[in-house]
Design an enzyme around this catalytic site. Structure first.
Site, PDB file in Angstrom:
ATOM      1  N   ARG A 105       0.835  -1.225   0.000  1.00  0.00           N
ATOM      2  CA  ARG A 105       0.000   0.000   0.000  1.00  0.00           C
ATOM      3  C   ARG A 105       0.859   1.260   0.000  1.00  0.00           C
ATOM      4  O   ARG A 105       0.532   2.261   0.642  1.00  0.00           O
ATOM      5  CB  ARG A 105      -0.939   0.048   1.210  1.00  0.00           C
ATOM      6  N   SER A 111     -11.834   1.194   3.663  1.00  0.00           N
ATOM      7  CA  SER A 111     -11.101   0.843   4.889  1.00  0.00           C
ATOM      8  C   SER A 111     -10.471   2.102   5.477  1.00  0.00           C
ATOM      9  O   SER A 111      -9.807   2.840   4.759  1.00  0.00           O
ATOM     10  CB  SER A 111      -9.986  -0.145   4.575  1.00  0.00           C
ATOM     11  N   GLU A 130      -5.837   5.346   6.750  1.00  0.00           N
ATOM     12  CA  GLU A 130      -5.491   5.175   5.337  1.00  0.00           C
ATOM     13  C   GLU A 130      -5.833   6.433   4.524  1.00  0.00           C
ATOM     14  O   GLU A 130      -5.026   6.861   3.697  1.00  0.00           O
ATOM     15  CB  GLU A 130      -6.224   3.940   4.782  1.00  0.00           C
TER      16      GLU A 130
HETATM   17  P1  NAP Z   1      -9.905  -9.225   4.882  1.00  0.00           P
HETATM   18  O1  NAP Z   1     -10.065 -10.074   3.674  1.00  0.00           O
HETATM   19  O2  NAP Z   1     -10.823  -9.415   6.042  1.00  0.00           O
HETATM   20  O3  NAP Z   1      -8.411  -9.345   5.391  1.00  0.00           O
HETATM   21  C1  NAP Z   1      -7.991  -8.624   6.538  1.00  0.00           C
HETATM   22  C2  NAP Z   1      -6.499  -8.728   6.652  1.00  0.00           C
HETATM   23  O4  NAP Z   1      -6.117 -10.086   6.613  1.00  0.00           O
HETATM   24  C3  NAP Z   1      -5.732  -8.050   5.539  1.00  0.00           C
HETATM   25  O5  NAP Z   1      -4.570  -7.526   6.115  1.00  0.00           O
HETATM   26  C4  NAP Z   1      -5.393  -9.167   4.609  1.00  0.00           C
HETATM   27  O6  NAP Z   1      -4.179  -8.945   3.928  1.00  0.00           O
HETATM   28  C5  NAP Z   1      -5.184 -10.286   5.582  1.00  0.00           C
HETATM   29  N1  NAP Z   1      -5.420 -11.591   4.941  1.00  0.00           N
HETATM   30  C6  NAP Z   1      -6.609 -12.212   4.760  1.00  0.00           C
HETATM   31  N2  NAP Z   1      -6.426 -13.429   4.191  1.00  0.00           N
HETATM   32  C7  NAP Z   1      -5.099 -13.542   3.989  1.00  0.00           C
HETATM   33  C8  NAP Z   1      -4.275 -14.560   3.443  1.00  0.00           C
HETATM   34  N3  NAP Z   1      -4.812 -15.695   2.972  1.00  0.00           N
HETATM   35  N4  NAP Z   1      -2.942 -14.347   3.379  1.00  0.00           N
HETATM   36  C9  NAP Z   1      -2.413 -13.197   3.844  1.00  0.00           C
HETATM   37  N5  NAP Z   1      -3.132 -12.207   4.379  1.00  0.00           N
HETATM   38  C10 NAP Z   1      -4.456 -12.373   4.466  1.00  0.00           C
HETATM   39  O7  NAP Z   1      -9.866  -7.702   4.475  1.00  0.00           O
HETATM   40  P2  NAP Z   1     -11.010  -6.674   4.127  1.00  0.00           P
HETATM   41  O8  NAP Z   1     -10.806  -5.511   4.991  1.00  0.00           O
HETATM   42  O9  NAP Z   1     -12.367  -7.304   4.023  1.00  0.00           O
HETATM   43  O10 NAP Z   1     -10.584  -6.257   2.630  1.00  0.00           O
HETATM   44  C11 NAP Z   1     -10.665  -7.186   1.558  1.00  0.00           C
HETATM   45  C12 NAP Z   1      -9.443  -7.058   0.695  1.00  0.00           C
HETATM   46  O11 NAP Z   1      -9.409  -5.748   0.137  1.00  0.00           O
HETATM   47  C13 NAP Z   1      -8.147  -7.244   1.472  1.00  0.00           C
HETATM   48  O12 NAP Z   1      -7.236  -7.927   0.640  1.00  0.00           O
HETATM   49  C14 NAP Z   1      -7.734  -5.848   1.742  1.00  0.00           C
HETATM   50  O13 NAP Z   1      -6.326  -5.694   1.933  1.00  0.00           O
HETATM   51  C15 NAP Z   1      -8.185  -5.160   0.463  1.00  0.00           C
HETATM   52  N6  NAP Z   1      -8.319  -3.714   0.605  1.00  0.00           N
HETATM   53  C16 NAP Z   1      -7.433  -2.918  -0.018  1.00  0.00           C
HETATM   54  C17 NAP Z   1      -7.503  -1.557   0.101  1.00  0.00           C
HETATM   55  C18 NAP Z   1      -6.493  -0.713  -0.617  1.00  0.00           C
HETATM   56  O14 NAP Z   1      -5.853  -1.177  -1.534  1.00  0.00           O
HETATM   57  N7  NAP Z   1      -6.341   0.507  -0.224  1.00  0.00           N
HETATM   58  C19 NAP Z   1      -8.491  -0.970   0.867  1.00  0.00           C
HETATM   59  C20 NAP Z   1      -9.411  -1.806   1.478  1.00  0.00           C
HETATM   60  C21 NAP Z   1      -9.310  -3.174   1.366  1.00  0.00           C
HETATM   61  P3  NAP Z   1      -4.026  -7.960   2.648  1.00  0.00           P
HETATM   62  O15 NAP Z   1      -4.198  -6.593   3.152  1.00  0.00           O
HETATM   63  O16 NAP Z   1      -2.641  -8.243   2.197  1.00  0.00           O
HETATM   64  O17 NAP Z   1      -5.038  -8.368   1.653  1.00  0.00           O
END
Ligand code: NAP
Length: 405
Positions: free
Chosen positions: A208, A305, A401
């Site tokens: 990020r 987020s 963020e």
């Molecule tokens: P989520 O899927 O509940 O995941 C929460 C956290 O767990 C994140 O840090 C995610 O890593 C990590 N995670 C989940 N499964 C994983 C795995 N198999 N291996 C490694 N790490 C794992 O997250 P959420 O808040 O509902 O969001 C869904 C996705 O959208 C996530 O991938 C999140 O990062 C992404 N997102 C991105 C942004 C952005 O780019 N600004 C904003 C909002 C959400 P990661 O962060 O590496 O995915």
């Protein structure tokens, strides 16, 4: 945590500001630069596409009140060249406004990126190359590449924002980061008016993060991204192994079984004939997961987020896990451990809880929502309250963020 702590006082901190424009200052179109030389733009020479005193409430997804003293809709990179050299004035570059907390009026020049265009610019043996204007909607670009038969961005479907914003924070979701599909970008340096091309290495991508954040250009608008080129490998593989996406893919029965997970798979015709999901099916699964959890800003204003997922030392993660069974931990290549910010917020009692006219969303604790008529100050107060409770309960600093403007 190895991350530098963010104190509550840093939230909503404002950069030094320049004097607001005088109400009756003369305005006339800037003459175009001759012989490639740029003129510094003074108060009296702002181009006629610059508007004054523009309401920003509907231009950010949190729908907070605020006005821009100067505002320009940028549809063509040449407009940026006309604005270059005016280094005394505070600037800010706005995309879809989906990662922004307006804390009040902005007394500088706000540049809203509206450069359009999407094209397949070429291919080689290994990849397709797609170029898009910075003002294109990110999700529409993802759908368009799929319709063109060029998959590779489907895990990033439905991320709010523009194409130009995507590399700045290296957007990522469900196991894929935009850096993995990035070829190069074009930007204009507003200090000099020069057009620059940044390749993958020059962007210094991290989790990020990119050179745009590392150098503070996302705050001072010094380098403005105008076009981005993506590299979409022809050897496509579905990426459905990630948490909730895997569960959704199983639910939709589109997940390809891993050969090692199925003994003698080659003897089982039903599995052999399973071709695995199509790129569009993966996109639809991502869209389904996100729609279930994330509020539509048109119905309930939000900025996605609200806190970064923190990365902490392995020792701290270990201590936390023994005190809090169920704490999700994701070890990183550098030895640190990533924690889920949403889990920390939820287990600090903030899921579905309001403070004034803002709250943390009931279906996803990481999303801060405006229940109606909130101000930037209320958002800052809630963010600080959540940070304090997470710090006291877990000893972990959460970093917002969105940008506070
Ligand atoms: P989520 O899927 O509940 O995941 C929460 C956290 O767990 C994140 O840090 C995610 O890593 C990590 N995670 C989940 N499964 C994983 C795995 N198999 N291996 C490694 N790490 C794992 O997250 P959420 O808040 O509902 O969001 C869904 C996705 O959208 C996530 O991938 C999140 O990062 C992404 N997102 C991105 C942004 C952005 O780019 N600004 C904003 C909002 C959400 P990661 O962060 O590496 O995915």
């Amino acid at each position: 945590s190895a991350r530098s702590p963010v104190t509550s006082s840093m939230i909503g901190q404002r950069a030094p500001v320049s004097a607001p424009p005088k109400p009756n200052a003369g305005w006339r179109p800037c003459s175009r630069a001759k012989n490639g030389r740029r003129h510094a733009v003074s108060e009296r020479q702002l181009p006629d596409f610059v508007e004054r005193d523009v309401d920003l409430t509907t231009r950010t997804t949190l729908a907070l009140p605020g006005r821009a003293a100067l505002y320009a809709e940028i549809r063509d990179a040449r407009q940026l060249a006309m604005l270059a050299g005016d280094n005394a004035r505070r600037r800010f570059v706005l995309g879809a406004g989906s990662n922004l907390v307006l804390t009040g009026d902005f007394d500088g020049l706000l540049l809203r990126m509206a450069i359009r265009g999407r094209e397949l610019v070429g291919d080689d043996e290994n990849a397709w190359y797609v170029r898009a204007g910075a003002g294109e909607n990110w999700h529409q670009l993802v759908l368009w590449t799929l319709a063109q038969g060029c998959p590779g961005l489907e895990n990033l479907a439905l991320i709010p924002g523009t194409v130009g914003a995507a590399p700045i924070q290296n957007i990522g979701a469900y196991g894929l980061e935009v850096a993995e599909r990035f070829q190069s970008l074009e930007a204009v340096d507003l200090a000099t008016g020069q057009t620059l091309r940044l390749d993958h290495a020059a962007c210094r991508f991290a989790y990020r993060d990119s050179v745009f954040k590392q150098e503070g250009w996302h705050l001072n608008g010094q380098r403005v991204i105008t076009r981005v080129t993506f590299r979409l490998p022809k050897a496509w593989q579905p990426l459905t192994g990630y948490g909730e996406l895997a569960a959704e893919a199983d639910r939709q029965q589109i997940r390809q079984p891993h050969p090692q997970a199925v003994p003698n798979a080659h003897f089982r015709p039903n599995l052999r004939s399973n071709p695995g999901p199509t790129p569009r099916q993966v996109a639809d699964a991502v869209i389904a997961v996100r729609r279930r959890k994330l509020p539509d800003p048109a119905a309930l204003p939000n900025a996605g987020s609200f806190f970064h997922n923190p990365q902490v030392s392995a020792a701290l993660a270990e201590r936390l896990a023994s005190a809090h069974p169920g704490l999700p931990r994701y070890p990183q290549a550098d030895g640190r451990v990533k924690l889920a910010a949403g889990w920390l917020v939820e287990h600090s009692g903030w899921k579905g809880r309001d403070l004034g006219r803002v709250g943390m969303y009931e279906k996803q604790a990481l999303v801060l929502v405006n229940r109606g008529g909130a101000s930037g100050a209320e958002v800052g107060a809630l963010a600080r309250a959540v940070q304090t409770d997470v710090r006291e309960r877990f000893g972990v600093e959460l970093t917002p963020e969105p940008v506070f403007l």
